[in-house]
Motif scaffolding. Sequence first.
Motif, short mmCIF file in Angstrom:
data_model
loop_
_atom_site.label_atom_id
_atom_site.label_comp_id
_atom_site.label_asym_id
_atom_site.label_seq_id
_atom_site.Cartn_x
_atom_site.Cartn_y
_atom_site.Cartn_z
N ILE A 51 31.95 28.64 -72.51
CA ILE A 51 31.23 29.46 -73.47
C ILE A 51 29.71 29.30 -73.31
O ILE A 51 28.94 30.20 -73.66
CB ILE A 51 31.70 29.16 -74.91
N GLU A 52 29.29 28.17 -72.77
CA GLU A 52 27.85 27.94 -72.58
C GLU A 52 27.23 28.92 -71.59
O GLU A 52 26.00 29.01 -71.49
CB GLU A 52 27.58 26.49 -72.14
N TYR A 53 28.04 29.67 -70.86
CA TYR A 53 27.53 30.66 -69.90
C TYR A 53 27.43 32.07 -70.49
O TYR A 53 27.08 33.01 -69.77
CB TYR A 53 28.40 30.68 -68.64
N ALA A 54 27.70 32.23 -71.78
CA ALA A 54 27.69 33.56 -72.40
C ALA A 54 26.34 34.26 -72.23
O ALA A 54 26.30 35.44 -71.88
CB ALA A 54 28.08 33.47 -73.87
N ASP A 55 25.24 33.56 -72.48
CA ASP A 55 23.92 34.18 -72.33
C ASP A 55 23.67 34.61 -70.89
O ASP A 55 23.14 35.70 -70.64
CB ASP A 55 22.80 33.23 -72.78
N ASP A 56 24.04 33.76 -69.94
CA ASP A 56 23.84 34.08 -68.52
C ASP A 56 24.67 35.30 -68.11
O ASP A 56 24.17 36.20 -67.41
CB ASP A 56 24.23 32.90 -67.64
N ILE A 57 25.92 35.33 -68.52
CA ILE A 57 26.79 36.46 -68.17
C ILE A 57 26.25 37.74 -68.79
O ILE A 57 26.18 38.78 -68.12
CB ILE A 57 28.25 36.19 -68.62
N ALA A 58 25.83 37.68 -70.05
CA ALA A 58 25.27 38.87 -70.70
C ALA A 58 24.03 39.36 -69.96
O ALA A 58 23.88 40.57 -69.73
CB ALA A 58 24.95 38.55 -72.16
N ARG A 59 23.16 38.46 -69.59
CA ARG A 59 21.93 38.85 -68.87
C ARG A 59 22.27 39.49 -67.52
O ARG A 59 21.73 40.53 -67.16
CB ARG A 59 21.05 37.62 -68.68
N LEU A 60 23.17 38.89 -66.77
CA LEU A 60 23.54 39.41 -65.45
C LEU A 60 24.30 40.73 -65.54
O LEU A 60 24.09 41.63 -64.71
CB LEU A 60 24.40 38.38 -64.71
N ALA A 61 25.19 40.85 -66.52
CA ALA A 61 26.05 42.04 -66.63
C ALA A 61 25.36 43.22 -67.30
O ALA A 61 25.85 44.35 -67.22
CB ALA A 61 27.32 41.69 -67.40
N ASN A 62 24.24 42.99 -67.94
CA ASN A 62 23.53 44.06 -68.64
C ASN A 62 22.77 44.92 -67.62
O ASN A 62 21.55 44.94 -67.57
CB ASN A 62 22.59 43.49 -69.69
N ASP A 63 23.53 45.62 -66.81
CA ASP A 63 23.00 46.39 -65.70
C ASP A 63 23.84 47.66 -65.56
O ASP A 63 25.04 47.58 -65.30
CB ASP A 63 23.07 45.53 -64.43
N ARG A 64 23.21 48.78 -65.72
CA ARG A 64 23.93 50.06 -65.68
C ARG A 64 24.67 50.26 -64.36
O ARG A 64 25.75 50.87 -64.33
CB ARG A 64 22.94 51.19 -65.92
N THR A 65 24.13 49.74 -63.25
CA THR A 65 24.80 49.95 -61.96
C THR A 65 26.12 49.18 -61.88
O THR A 65 27.05 49.64 -61.21
CB THR A 65 23.90 49.55 -60.76
N ILE A 66 26.23 48.04 -62.55
CA ILE A 66 27.51 47.32 -62.57
C ILE A 66 28.56 48.16 -63.27
O ILE A 66 29.66 48.35 -62.75
CB ILE A 66 27.38 45.92 -63.23
N LYS A 67 28.23 48.69 -64.43
CA LYS A 67 29.18 49.53 -65.16
C LYS A 67 29.63 50.70 -64.29
O LYS A 67 30.81 50.99 -64.18
CB LYS A 67 28.59 50.05 -66.46
N TYR A 98 25.69 30.38 -57.58
CA TYR A 98 24.94 30.34 -56.33
C TYR A 98 23.80 29.35 -56.51
O TYR A 98 23.02 29.48 -57.45
CB TYR A 98 24.42 31.73 -55.98
N LYS A 99 23.76 28.36 -55.65
CA LYS A 99 22.77 27.28 -55.75
C LYS A 99 22.77 26.67 -57.15
O LYS A 99 21.73 26.37 -57.71
CB LYS A 99 21.39 27.79 -55.36
N GLY A 100 23.97 26.54 -57.73
CA GLY A 100 24.15 25.87 -59.01
C GLY A 100 24.00 26.73 -60.25
O GLY A 100 24.32 26.30 -61.34
N GLY A 101 23.53 27.97 -60.10
CA GLY A 101 23.35 28.83 -61.26
C GLY A 101 24.25 30.05 -61.23
O GLY A 101 24.68 30.49 -60.16
N PRO A 102 24.57 30.62 -62.40
CA PRO A 102 25.44 31.80 -62.48
C PRO A 102 24.89 33.00 -61.71
O PRO A 102 23.69 33.29 -61.78
CB PRO A 102 25.50 32.10 -63.97
N ALA A 103 25.77 33.67 -60.98
CA ALA A 103 25.37 34.84 -60.19
C ALA A 103 26.28 36.03 -60.40
O ALA A 103 25.94 37.14 -60.03
CB ALA A 103 25.33 34.47 -58.71
N GLY A 104 27.48 35.83 -60.99
CA GLY A 104 28.41 36.94 -61.19
C GLY A 104 29.78 36.44 -61.59
O GLY A 104 29.96 35.28 -61.96
#
Length: 176
Positions: free
Chosen positions: A18-34, A74-80
Amino acid sequence: MIVSSSRMDVTLESPIGIEYADDIARLANDRTIKRNIGSHSFPYPYTKEDAIFFIEAERGYGKEAFRIDFLIKYKGGPAGIIGLSEIDRTDKKAHVGYWIGKKFRGKGIATESLRLIVEYAKNDGFHRLYTSVIEGNYPSMIVLMRNGFSIEGVEKDSIRIGNRYYDFINFGKLIR
């Protein structure tokens, strides 16, 4: 469970904390992913609440998983995110899906993450993986082909986005 790459600094972690919720939201908030996922259920804008819902979603019945999701690091941080869904233990097959945050694209992270998932699935006794790619999403098609997936067919006018219909290109791979 952690799956690591010996070729690149890519790690897959499941379950996703759950500690990755902010990271996932930031990464996924991209119209091209949708758009590239080709799913009406993938939200945009993507909020922290959407990430929490995803992280806490049911992934199985008792001890039988029908879905396994991994945080791509990737290199220790969330990427996808990458995962297996529609898991069918009888026929030993599953759907594979993934997305990569915008600033991490073009670095081979998706290609390496998919390679790791194929290896994981093979070690877990799967026989076949499959997915669909919306027409025009050439980077995803390249990721799949680099991992030995082949085109199995085309679903014409499979999804409507705005006032236009798009095809899905179906890919599959036997992983004996």
